[in-house]
Design a protein around this motif. Structure first.
Motif, short mmCIF file in Angstrom:
data_model
loop_
_atom_site.label_atom_id
_atom_site.label_comp_id
_atom_site.label_asym_id
_atom_site.label_seq_id
_atom_site.Cartn_x
_atom_site.Cartn_y
_atom_site.Cartn_z
N VAL A 1 10.24 -3.03 0.16
CA VAL A 1 10.70 -2.08 -0.86
C VAL A 1 11.80 -1.24 -0.23
CG1 VAL A 1 10.02 -0.21 -2.41
CG2 VAL A 1 8.41 -2.06 -1.91
N ASP A 2 13.01 -1.37 -0.75
CA ASP A 2 14.18 -0.76 -0.11
C ASP A 2 14.95 0.08 -1.12
OD1 ASP A 2 16.20 -0.14 1.65
OD2 ASP A 2 17.14 -2.11 1.61
N GLN A 3 15.11 1.37 -0.83
CA GLN A 3 15.91 2.28 -1.66
C GLN A 3 15.42 2.28 -3.11
OE1 GLN A 3 20.26 2.30 -0.79
NE2 GLN A 3 19.80 0.52 0.50
N CYS A 4 14.12 2.44 -3.27
CA CYS A 4 13.52 2.45 -4.61
C CYS A 4 12.94 3.83 -4.93
CB CYS A 4 12.43 1.38 -4.72
SG CYS A 4 13.05 -0.31 -4.56
N GLN A 5 12.66 4.04 -6.21
CA GLN A 5 11.99 5.25 -6.67
C GLN A 5 10.73 4.85 -7.43
OE1 GLN A 5 14.97 7.38 -8.98
NE2 GLN A 5 15.18 8.85 -7.33
N ILE A 6 9.60 5.37 -6.98
CA ILE A 6 8.32 5.11 -7.64
C ILE A 6 7.76 6.48 -8.02
CG2 ILE A 6 6.06 4.02 -7.43
CD1 ILE A 6 7.27 2.36 -5.10
N THR A 7 7.96 6.87 -9.26
CA THR A 7 7.66 8.24 -9.67
C THR A 7 6.82 8.26 -10.94
OG1 THR A 7 9.74 8.38 -10.92
CG2 THR A 7 9.78 9.12 -8.64
N ASN A 8 6.03 9.34 -11.06
CA ASN A 8 5.25 9.61 -12.28
C ASN A 8 4.32 8.46 -12.66
OD1 ASN A 8 6.67 12.15 -12.75
ND2 ASN A 8 8.40 10.88 -13.37
N VAL A 9 3.77 7.79 -11.63
CA VAL A 9 2.80 6.71 -11.88
C VAL A 9 1.44 7.32 -12.15
CG1 VAL A 9 1.65 4.71 -10.87
CG2 VAL A 9 4.10 5.07 -10.49
N ALA A 10 0.78 6.87 -13.19
CA ALA A 10 -0.48 7.49 -13.60
C ALA A 10 -1.59 7.30 -12.58
CB ALA A 10 -0.92 6.93 -14.95
N ARG A 11 -1.57 6.17 -11.85
CA ARG A 11 -2.64 5.90 -10.90
C ARG A 11 -2.11 5.94 -9.47
NH1 ARG A 11 -5.85 0.98 -14.12
NH2 ARG A 11 -6.31 2.20 -16.01
N ILE A 12 -1.97 4.78 -8.86
CA ILE A 12 -1.55 4.70 -7.46
C ILE A 12 -0.12 4.18 -7.39
CG2 ILE A 12 -2.02 3.63 -5.23
CD1 ILE A 12 -4.95 3.37 -6.14
N GLY A 13 0.72 4.86 -6.61
CA GLY A 13 2.11 4.45 -6.49
C GLY A 13 2.26 3.11 -5.79
N VAL A 14 1.68 3.00 -4.57
CA VAL A 14 1.72 1.76 -3.80
C VAL A 14 0.33 1.52 -3.23
CG1 VAL A 14 2.75 0.53 -1.86
CG2 VAL A 14 4.15 2.13 -3.19
N GLU A 15 -0.18 0.32 -3.40
CA GLU A 15 -1.52 -0.02 -2.93
C GLU A 15 -1.45 -1.27 -2.05
OE1 GLU A 15 -6.05 -0.70 -4.70
OE2 GLU A 15 -4.32 -0.58 -6.05
N GLY B 1 -5.11 -7.37 3.64
CA GLY B 1 -4.17 -7.88 4.63
C GLY B 1 -2.73 -7.99 4.16
N GLY B 2 -2.38 -7.32 3.08
CA GLY B 2 -0.99 -7.33 2.62
C GLY B 2 -0.07 -6.64 3.61
N PHE B 3 1.17 -7.09 3.70
CA PHE B 3 2.14 -6.54 4.64
C PHE B 3 3.27 -5.90 3.85
CE2 PHE B 3 5.84 -6.47 7.28
CZ PHE B 3 5.38 -6.24 8.57
N LEU B 4 3.51 -4.63 4.09
CA LEU B 4 4.52 -3.88 3.34
C LEU B 4 5.53 -3.24 4.29
CD1 LEU B 4 5.62 -2.49 0.71
CD2 LEU B 4 4.04 -0.61 1.23
N HIS C 1 5.38 -1.02 7.78
CA HIS C 1 6.38 -0.15 8.39
C HIS C 1 7.01 0.73 7.32
CE1 HIS C 1 6.13 -2.44 12.13
NE2 HIS C 1 6.27 -3.55 11.42
N PHE C 2 7.26 1.99 7.70
CA PHE C 2 7.86 2.93 6.76
C PHE C 2 9.00 3.66 7.47
CE2 PHE C 2 3.37 2.39 5.90
CZ PHE C 2 3.35 2.09 4.55
N ASP C 3 10.20 3.52 6.93
CA ASP C 3 11.38 4.15 7.53
C ASP C 3 12.08 5.02 6.49
OD1 ASP C 3 11.09 2.76 9.99
OD2 ASP C 3 12.01 0.99 9.07
N ASP C 4 12.27 6.31 6.82
CA ASP C 4 13.01 7.24 5.97
C ASP C 4 12.46 7.26 4.55
OD1 ASP C 4 14.77 7.94 8.03
OD2 ASP C 4 16.01 6.18 7.62
N CYS C 5 11.13 7.33 4.42
CA CYS C 5 10.51 7.36 3.10
C CYS C 5 9.91 8.73 2.82
CB CYS C 5 9.40 6.29 3.01
SG CYS C 5 10.00 4.60 3.17
N LYS C 6 9.83 9.06 1.55
CA LYS C 6 9.16 10.27 1.10
C LYS C 6 7.95 9.84 0.28
CE LYS C 6 9.64 14.30 -1.90
NZ LYS C 6 10.52 15.01 -2.86
#
Length: 393
Positions: A323-337, A341-344, A373-378
């Motif tokens: 997931v690169d340079q995306c916006q995940i906002t105002n999600v009613a449940r979970i933004g990212v799950e 063994g999933g790799f994100l 891995h998470f780089d420069d994420c909010k």
């Protein structure tokens, strides 16, 4: 007014297929109007009528007489444009005459001008059935110089094998899935508008490599939608897009999944499928707008927006998601799950204002290792669940 009476008489002769008499009356009206610059708009319309009369008369002749009529029709079309360049019928008359004279290349610009005039007036040119037929006669969307005018041309994967999809009939094909079923490798360029999918969504099968690109100008969108009604008894709606061990790339597409079913996704990648999403938008009532499962399945989302959906992105079953340079906002449940063994990998991405957690990782069994891995994420509200412990950051 003498010119208006002559025009009306000409229209009556035209309706009765008395084209010679119609031309005579239109010519008389033109002679009067040409001396009055204030009536240039009316002059353009009479030129357009005479152009049509010459064209129809030419279709009744053969050989040299036929060609001569088409040339007169072309000249009147140009005169119409000279009198009023924003009168779309003038461009239509020129394009039609050029088509009859077998000068198709010169007519493309006039069709483009008609489309531009529709956009300026905020009207849908695809509702113009006469124009749609002319575009098909010209094979308008198969002309590469037309397609290159869109800023997404550099993103088209198969430039030598692409087709335009348009439900109004102006494109090469009207139905997306029927086009996909016909070919294994192709780029589908989809015109703006809403494409409704009910029980059946888009299915990418093994061995297929499908590239879907939305042809959108500013202020327009190409949307794949599911209905907001309840499925009939015994009917289960599909995922909007399913990639099963095939390859799909999607650019400039909006997906609105309006029915409420927890196990149906806007995008589902399974059994080793590959999916690349570029500049797409998602709105879904399902538990996950985008989901990748099974070993070997891969999904890349760049410059995408998930907003006001029920669920965000689900990564599970040892699948790999970027997931690169995306916006995940105002999600009613979970933004990212992340689970099973999933790799994100996430870069420069915002996950905010989620109803439960922004990011949830499920870790079960001994020796679990979070392979992400998470780089420069909010990310607002991060949670890690395991069999024995709960950690929150």
């Amino acid at each position: 007014m003498a010119w208006a009476c002559a025009k009306e008489e000409g229209n009556q002769y035209f309706a009765n297929r008395r084209y010679n008499d119609a031309i005579e009356k239109y010519s008389y009206a033109i002679q009067i109007l040409a001396s009055n610059p204030e009536l240039s708009a009316d002059l353009a319309r009479v030129y357009s009528n005479r152009s049509a009369a010459y064209l129809q008369m030419g279709l009744t002749f053969h050989d040299s007489e036929r060609t001569e009529c088409f040339r007169h029709s072309l000249a009147d079309g140009h005169n119409c444009i000279a009198a009023d360049s924003d009168f779309e019928k003038g461009h239509f008359r020129v394009a039609k005459a050029l088509l009859c004279l077998n000068y198709k290349g010169d007519g493309l610009d006039h069709i483009t001008k008609i489309i531009e005039l529709h956009r300026q007036r905020k009207t849908d040119y695809r509702q113009d059935k006469v124009l749609a037929q002319l575009m098909k006669d010209y094979k308008y969307w198969q002309q590469r110089k037309v397609l290159r005018s869109y800023q997404v041309w550099d993103k088209v994967k198969y430039k030598d094998k692409c087709f335009v999809i348009d439900p109004y009939g102006a494109g090469d094909m009207e139905h997306i899935q029927s086009a996909i079923n016909m070919m294994s490798r192709v780029s589908l360029l989809v015109l703006p508008g809403a494409f409704l999918f009910r029980e059946k969504g888009i299915l990418i099968k093994p061995q297929q490599d499908i590239d879907i690109v939305g042809l959108c100008h500013p202020g327009e969108e190409t949307a794949f939608e599911t209905p907001n009604d309840t499925a009939p008894q015994g009917v289960i709606f599909d995922h909007t897009v399913t990639v099963v061990n095939g390859i799909l790339s999607m650019t400039n597409i909006t997906v609105r999944q309006q029915f409420n079913h927890a196990e149906r996704h806007a995008i589902l990648v399974v059994k080793g499928g590959k999916c690349m999403l570029n500049n797409c938008k998602f709105w879904s009532k399902a538990s996950g707008s985008i989901a990748a499962t099974d070993p070997g399945s891969k999904l890349v989302a760049r410059n995408c927006v998930l907003n006001e959906s029920c669920g965000g992105i689900i990564v599970c079953g040892q699948s790999k998601v970027v997931v690169d340079q995306c916006q995940i906002t105002n999600v009613a449940r979970i933004g990212v799950e992340i689970r099973d063994g999933g790799f994100l990998t996430m870069r420069d991405t915002e996950v905010s204002n989620s109803g439960r957690q922004g990011l949830v990782c499920h870790a079960y069994g001994e020796g679990f290792h979070l392979q992400s891995h998470f780089d420069d994420c909010k990310i607002e509200d991060f949670a890690l669940y395991s069999k024995l412990n709960f950690f929150q950051m």
